[in-house]
Write an enzyme that holds these catalytic residues in place. Structure first.
Site, PDB file in Angstrom:
ATOM      1  N   LYS A   1       9.121  20.965  87.406  1.00 27.19           N
ATOM      2  CA  LYS A   1       7.960  21.648  86.821  1.00 27.19           C
ATOM      3  C   LYS A   1       7.156  20.706  85.919  1.00 27.19           C
ATOM      4  CE  LYS A   1      10.504  24.794  84.750  1.00 27.19           C
ATOM      5  NZ  LYS A   1      11.868  24.490  85.196  1.00 27.19           N
TER       6      LYS A   1
ATOM      7  N   ARG B   1      10.090  32.959  81.088  1.00 26.14           N
ATOM      8  CA  ARG B   1      11.460  32.676  81.511  1.00 26.14           C
ATOM      9  C   ARG B   1      12.272  33.956  81.686  1.00 26.14           C
ATOM     10  NH1 ARG B   1      11.988  27.165  80.601  1.00 26.14           N
ATOM     11  NH2 ARG B   1      14.076  26.478  80.103  1.00 26.14           N
TER      12      ARG B   1
ATOM     13  N   ARG C   1      18.790  12.552  84.596  1.00 22.60           N
ATOM     14  CA  ARG C   1      17.500  12.610  83.901  1.00 22.60           C
ATOM     15  C   ARG C   1      17.630  12.017  82.495  1.00 22.60           C
ATOM     16  NH1 ARG C   1      13.987  18.064  83.935  1.00 22.60           N
ATOM     17  NH2 ARG C   1      15.377  18.902  82.353  1.00 22.60           N
TER      18      ARG C   1
ATOM     19  N   ARG D   1      19.158  14.239  76.896  1.00 25.83           N
ATOM     20  CA  ARG D   1      18.976  15.391  76.007  1.00 25.83           C
ATOM     21  C   ARG D   1      20.315  16.023  75.630  1.00 25.83           C
ATOM     22  NH1 ARG D   1      14.443  18.833  79.127  1.00 25.83           N
ATOM     23  NH2 ARG D   1      16.008  20.430  78.742  1.00 25.83           N
TER      24      ARG D   1
ATOM     25  N   ARG E   1      22.731  26.354  81.701  1.00 22.18           N
ATOM     26  CA  ARG E   1      21.290  26.521  81.949  1.00 22.18           C
ATOM     27  C   ARG E   1      21.027  27.054  83.349  1.00 22.18           C
ATOM     28  NH1 ARG E   1      19.570  20.846  80.783  1.00 22.18           N
ATOM     29  NH2 ARG E   1      17.529  21.323  81.641  1.00 22.18           N
TER      30      ARG E   1
HETATM   31  P1  ADP Z   1      14.561  22.904  81.588  1.00 21.71           P
HETATM   32  O1  ADP Z   1      13.504  23.631  82.369  1.00 21.71           O
HETATM   33  O2  ADP Z   1      14.818  21.557  82.064  1.00 21.71           O
HETATM   34  O3  ADP Z   1      15.811  23.717  81.350  1.00 21.71           O
HETATM   35  P2  ADP Z   1      12.969  23.144  79.154  1.00 21.71           P
HETATM   36  O4  ADP Z   1      12.516  21.910  78.502  1.00 21.71           O
HETATM   37  O5  ADP Z   1      11.969  23.998  79.827  1.00 21.71           O
HETATM   38  O6  ADP Z   1      14.119  22.675  80.123  1.00 21.71           O
HETATM   39  O7  ADP Z   1      13.738  24.065  78.093  1.00 21.71           O
HETATM   40  C1  ADP Z   1      14.783  23.592  77.279  1.00 21.71           C
HETATM   41  C2  ADP Z   1      15.373  24.743  76.473  1.00 21.71           C
HETATM   42  O8  ADP Z   1      14.369  25.321  75.628  1.00 21.71           O
HETATM   43  C3  ADP Z   1      15.879  25.922  77.297  1.00 21.71           C
HETATM   44  O9  ADP Z   1      17.200  25.724  77.733  1.00 21.71           O
HETATM   45  C4  ADP Z   1      15.770  27.074  76.293  1.00 21.71           C
HETATM   46  O10 ADP Z   1      16.816  27.042  75.350  1.00 21.71           O
HETATM   47  C5  ADP Z   1      14.495  26.729  75.557  1.00 21.71           C
HETATM   48  N1  ADP Z   1      13.291  27.368  76.175  1.00 21.71           N
HETATM   49  C6  ADP Z   1      12.248  26.717  76.752  1.00 21.71           C
HETATM   50  N2  ADP Z   1      11.326  27.581  77.206  1.00 21.71           N
HETATM   51  C7  ADP Z   1      11.795  28.822  76.915  1.00 21.71           C
HETATM   52  C8  ADP Z   1      11.320  30.151  77.133  1.00 21.71           C
HETATM   53  N3  ADP Z   1      10.142  30.391  77.758  1.00 21.71           N
HETATM   54  N4  ADP Z   1      12.086  31.191  76.711  1.00 21.71           N
HETATM   55  C9  ADP Z   1      13.259  30.986  76.085  1.00 21.71           C
HETATM   56  N5  ADP Z   1      13.780  29.768  75.847  1.00 21.71           N
HETATM   57  C10 ADP Z   1      13.055  28.694  76.251  1.00 21.71           C
END
Ligand code: ADP
Ligand code: ZN
Length: 215
Positions: free
Chosen positions: A13, A88, A127, A162, A173
């Site tokens: 994404k 999400r 990554r 990370r 996740r």
């Molecule tokens: P990835 O898509 O690689 O899991 P992100 O960078 O999008 O990673 O998100 C990292 C973390 O941030 C998620 O595991 C969650 O804890 C939090 N997060 C990000 N976006 C949201 C969201 N829209 N709602 C709830 N938690 C979120």
């Protein structure tokens, strides 16, 4: 353009969003980047979000909606935006629908980037991310390493794994994704705005989006 990018962690994404910003001046809005920035800066938001993120759990919907309500009203969103990692959950998608109606904004579509699970797992463990919260460039030790090992090409900051990219957090996740986020595919299908793209190359994803938008 105004898009939602859906897909499991590691589906690409962020990479797709960054490429799309170069097309028409739309901005990438990544809730993950915003949250990691807040954790690094030690803000109230960061303090509230940190433990959830480290465990690979979602941050509560209220916090996320607060962030997005402000962010979508900033001037740079006028040319368009690419929502990366938001919504999400179904409640976030419902709240976004209300918020956009209030702001009088229409989305073009929700793009579901569908990548096989073995590719996802491989990508997440390899990554690496730039540690500078204003940069957060993404690398991959196998397919896209920085020119100098451990150093960001763009800003020179250390490139790190990370906190939520331990095997345990990755598993969590992916579970969270299947449970809470995968249902959004049906949600946007029913809204009549879903485009599913089965592609592991971001260029192919971009081509499919362009074709659908007719640009
Ligand atoms: P990835 O898509 O690689 O899991 P992100 O960078 O999008 O990673 O998100 C990292 C973390 O941030 C998620 O595991 C969650 O804890 C939090 N997060 C990000 N976006 C949201 C969201 N829209 N709602 C709830 N938690 C979120
Ligand atoms: Zn950097």
């Amino acid at each position: 353009m105004r898009l939602i990018l859906l897909g499991a962690p590691g589906a690409g994404k962020g990479t797709v969003a960054k490429l799309l910003t170069q097309l028409d001046g739309s901005v990438q809005i990544s809730t993950g980047d915003i949250l990691r920035g807040a954790v690094q800066a030690g803000t109230e938001l960061g303090k509230k979000a940190e433990a959830f993120m480290k465990a690979g759990d979602l941050v509560p919907d209220e916090l996320i909606m607060g962030i997005m309500e402000d962010r979508l009203q900033e001037d740079d969103c006028a040319k368009g935006f690419l929502l990366d990692g938001f919504p999400r959950t179904i409640p976030q998608a419902e709240a976004l629908k209300d918020l956009l109606a209030r702001l009088n904004i229409t989305l073009d579509m929700a793009v579901n980037i569908d990548v096989p699970r073995d590719v996802i797992l491989d990508r997440l463990t390899t990554r690496r991310t730039c540690s500078n919260s204003d940069c957060q460039a993404i690398y991959n030790v196998k397919s896209n390493p920085p020119k100098v090992e451990g150093v960001c090409d763009k800003c020179g900051s250390p490139v790190i794994q990370r906190d939520d990219e331990t095997e345990e957090a990755i598993t969590r996740r992916l579970e969270t994704y299947n449970e809470k986020t995968a249902p959004l595919v049906d949600f946007y299908e029913k809204e009549g705005m879903l485009l599913t793209v089965q592609a592991t190359s971001s260029d192919d994803v971009i081509a499919a989006i362009k074709a659908k938008l007719g640009s």
